[in-house]
Scaffold this motif. Structure first.
Motif, PDB file in Angstrom:
ATOM      1  N   PRO A 283       0.822  -1.212   0.000  1.00  0.00           N
ATOM      2  CA  PRO A 283       0.000   0.000   0.000  1.00  0.00           C
ATOM      3  C   PRO A 283       0.855   1.261   0.000  1.00  0.00           C
ATOM      4  CG  PRO A 283      -0.765  -1.566   1.655  1.00  0.00           C
ATOM      5  CD  PRO A 283       0.547  -2.082   1.154  1.00  0.00           C
ATOM      6  N   ILE A 284       0.289   2.332  -0.546  1.00  0.00           N
ATOM      7  CA  ILE A 284       0.976   3.619  -0.551  1.00  0.00           C
ATOM      8  C   ILE A 284       1.139   4.120   0.883  1.00  0.00           C
ATOM      9  CG2 ILE A 284       0.815   6.039  -1.272  1.00  0.00           C
ATOM     10  CD1 ILE A 284      -0.669   5.114  -3.732  1.00  0.00           C
ATOM     11  N   THR A 285       2.345   4.499   1.242  1.00  0.00           N
ATOM     12  CA  THR A 285       2.639   4.960   2.594  1.00  0.00           C
ATOM     13  C   THR A 285       2.718   6.482   2.633  1.00  0.00           C
ATOM     14  OG1 THR A 285       5.022   4.902   2.232  1.00  0.00           O
ATOM     15  CG2 THR A 285       3.975   2.861   2.998  1.00  0.00           C
ATOM     16  N   GLU A 286       2.773   7.005   3.846  1.00  0.00           N
ATOM     17  CA  GLU A 286       2.904   8.459   4.004  1.00  0.00           C
ATOM     18  C   GLU A 286       4.211   8.943   3.381  1.00  0.00           C
ATOM     19  OE1 GLU A 286       3.028  11.841   7.554  1.00  0.00           O
ATOM     20  OE2 GLU A 286       2.498   9.760   8.016  1.00  0.00           O
ATOM     21  N   LYS A 287       5.254   8.111   3.468  1.00  0.00           N
ATOM     22  CA  LYS A 287       6.539   8.487   2.879  1.00  0.00           C
ATOM     23  C   LYS A 287       6.414   8.632   1.372  1.00  0.00           C
ATOM     24  CE  LYS A 287      11.420   7.166   2.849  1.00  0.00           C
ATOM     25  NZ  LYS A 287      12.418   6.182   3.322  1.00  0.00           N
ATOM     26  N   SER A 288       5.645   7.724   0.759  1.00  0.00           N
ATOM     27  CA  SER A 288       5.434   7.816  -0.683  1.00  0.00           C
ATOM     28  C   SER A 288       4.687   9.089  -1.032  1.00  0.00           C
ATOM     29  CB  SER A 288       4.650   6.602  -1.182  1.00  0.00           C
ATOM     30  OG  SER A 288       5.344   5.403  -0.906  1.00  0.00           O
ATOM     31  N   LEU A 289       3.682   9.415  -0.243  1.00  0.00           N
ATOM     32  CA  LEU A 289       2.910  10.623  -0.503  1.00  0.00           C
ATOM     33  C   LEU A 289       3.754  11.880  -0.314  1.00  0.00           C
ATOM     34  CD1 LEU A 289      -0.431   9.635   1.265  1.00  0.00           C
ATOM     35  CD2 LEU A 289      -0.001   9.721  -1.194  1.00  0.00           C
ATOM     36  N   ASN A 290       4.682  11.841   0.612  1.00  0.00           N
ATOM     37  CA  ASN A 290       5.525  13.008   0.884  1.00  0.00           C
ATOM     38  C   ASN A 290       6.479  13.318  -0.258  1.00  0.00           C
ATOM     39  OD1 ASN A 290       4.362  13.496   3.342  1.00  0.00           O
ATOM     40  ND2 ASN A 290       5.946  12.434   4.530  1.00  0.00           N
ATOM     41  N   TYR A 291       6.762  12.317  -1.113  1.00  0.00           N
ATOM     42  CA  TYR A 291       7.683  12.564  -2.230  1.00  0.00           C
ATOM     43  C   TYR A 291       7.221  13.754  -3.059  1.00  0.00           C
ATOM     44  CZ  TYR A 291       9.980  11.986  -6.750  1.00  0.00           C
ATOM     45  OH  TYR A 291      10.681  12.223  -7.903  1.00  0.00           O
ATOM     46  N   GLU A 292       5.924  13.804  -3.312  1.00  0.00           N
ATOM     47  CA  GLU A 292       5.420  14.881  -4.162  1.00  0.00           C
ATOM     48  C   GLU A 292       5.693  16.241  -3.543  1.00  0.00           C
ATOM     49  OE1 GLU A 292       1.381  16.031  -6.647  1.00  0.00           O
ATOM     50  OE2 GLU A 292       1.675  14.034  -5.810  1.00  0.00           O
ATOM     51  N   ASN A 293       5.490  16.376  -2.238  1.00  0.00           N
ATOM     52  CA  ASN A 293       5.746  17.662  -1.586  1.00  0.00           C
ATOM     53  C   ASN A 293       7.228  17.924  -1.380  1.00  0.00           C
ATOM     54  OD1 ASN A 293       3.026  18.365  -1.327  1.00  0.00           O
ATOM     55  ND2 ASN A 293       2.812  17.125   0.511  1.00  0.00           N
ATOM     56  N   ASP A 294       7.956  16.897  -0.939  1.00  0.00           N
ATOM     57  CA  ASP A 294       9.363  17.086  -0.583  1.00  0.00           C
ATOM     58  C   ASP A 294      10.258  17.251  -1.804  1.00  0.00           C
ATOM     59  OD1 ASP A 294       8.546  16.814   1.985  1.00  0.00           O
ATOM     60  OD2 ASP A 294       9.228  14.746   2.228  1.00  0.00           O
TER      61      ASP A 294
END
Length: 378
Positions: free
Chosen positions: A85-96
């Motif tokens: 599953p998509i993790t918070e770390k994966s989601l943060n890539y877009e912002n970071d």
């Protein structure tokens, strides 16, 4: 059962994201080596289809005009191979990463590419499967890994009997071992210089086919390989560089001739005159991407380098050469470049160390080691 290899095709794939301005040297070497062993091998430059799909300027920007450490190419294709599953770390890539380093217009563009990546992978699988190959080998270098794995997965889903191979710089040592362990749709991973191990592998599969060896045994072994082919193999460095085949660039120029953007591409010929690094053998640079396995310096003979340059230039009527060498072989300055005539049209790109003398620089310049990339024109 292992599929019949005789009279069937072996397809090698150059995935996106990759420049369309030069052929893949590694894949071209493998084709030549396998053809010399009697196998029918074709190369599919999927990167050309991707350049048509998204536009050649955008493709070139992604391939060579964007910081590689941002891993944008991997992000575009990563959802196609996600096993967790998509993790918070994966989601943060877009912002970071994306928001911090890319302007909004370009950010919207690559989001759209990500959304359309599965459709493109399906398109690639269609092209591959219509050729009815027995083996599909996919090359992975720089930010091609998720695209390579995505294409491999889609082909395997639609034709489970096809043997899927992965190789290239992204499969070196620990990276290759991890690829073999984590992605079950990849049957075999080749690490290292595979111009010898790849044809041997094909021989072993053909022999196993002839004798009816079940594929599930995966008991492919040979004394020349010094190890069993399980799901991963590490090839020893090639000792004699003159044993390398001349690369086969036929499919590259066939793809280029059909491209809508062909009039804008100034192609270069990739070639190599050495492997490894003579400096790194003594003092390994801190920032170097080479490891100990590929560090040993080996060079082609001067006669081989000169004859290969002439053959490639005469065959393709191209005079720009992009050397893949990590560092120029110093003895080639006298033995190769001093012998190139003053009126030669050939121009070369090389990497070298900063301790080249002024006299050596003048001799290299006279021989045409002056060329820089300028390959997509307006």
């Amino acid at each position: 059962m292992i599929p019949q290899l005789l009279n069937k095709k072996i397809m090698l794939v150059v995935p996106p994201i990759s420049s369309v301005t030069r052929p893949s040297l590694g894949v071209s070497n493998l084709k030549s080596a396998a053809q010399s062993a009697g196998f029918d091998v074709n190369i599919f430059y999927a990167c050309f289809d991707y350049a048509e799909w998204i536009g050649v300027d955008l493709n070139q920007k992604l391939a060579e005009g964007t910081r590689s450490d941002l891993l944008i190419g991997e992000w575009i294709f990563c959802d196609n191979i996600r096993t967790r599953p998509i993790t918070e770390k994966s989601l943060n890539y877009e912002n970071d990463v994306l928001v911090s380093h890319i302007d909004e217009a370009f950010r919207d563009t690559i989001r759209a590419l990500k959304d359309g990546s599965e459709k493109y992978v399906d398109h690639c699988a269609d092209i591959i499967l219509v050729q009815d190959p027995s083996i599909v080998g996919i090359s992975s270098t720089f930010h091609q890994h998720c695209a390579a794995l995505s294409i491999a997965k889609k082909v395997k889903e639609r034709r489970s009997d096809i043997i899927i191979l992965l190789g290239g710089a992204n499969c070196e040592e620990e990276m290759g071992r991890a690829t073999a362990d984590l992605f079950p749709w990849v049957d075999y991973v080749f690490s290292g210089e595979s111009e010898v191990t790849f044809p041997y592998f094909l021989d072993l599969v053909a022999s196993a086919t002839e004798h009816g060896t079940p594929d599930s045994e995966r008991n492919l072994t040979d004394s020349k390989l010094t190890q069993k082919f399980w799901d991963y193999t590490m090839a020893p460095p090639l000792a004699q560089m003159d044993d390398l085949p001349v690369p086969a660039f036929d499919e590259y120029f066939a793809h280029l001739s059909k491209a809508t953007f062909k009039h804008r591409v100034q192609p270069a010929l990739t070639f190599e005159s050495s492997r490894g690094c003579w400096w790194g053998q003594k003092h390994h640079c801190t920032f170097c991407g080479l490891n100990g396995h590929t560090m040993s310096f080996r060079a082609k003979s001067a006669d081989r380098v000169l004859s290969e340059i002439k053959y490639l230039s005469d065959t393709w009527d191209i005079h720009d050469f992009a050397a893949s060498d990590n560092i120029i072989a110093m003895h080639h300055i006298q033995q190769v470049f001093d012998k190139i005539p003053d009126n030669s049209k050939d121009r070369f790109f090389y990497e070298t160390k900063a301790n080249v003398s002024e006299d050596q620089l003048r001799r290299l310049c006279r021989a045409g080691v002056t060329w820089r990339d300028r390959r997509i024109v307006s």
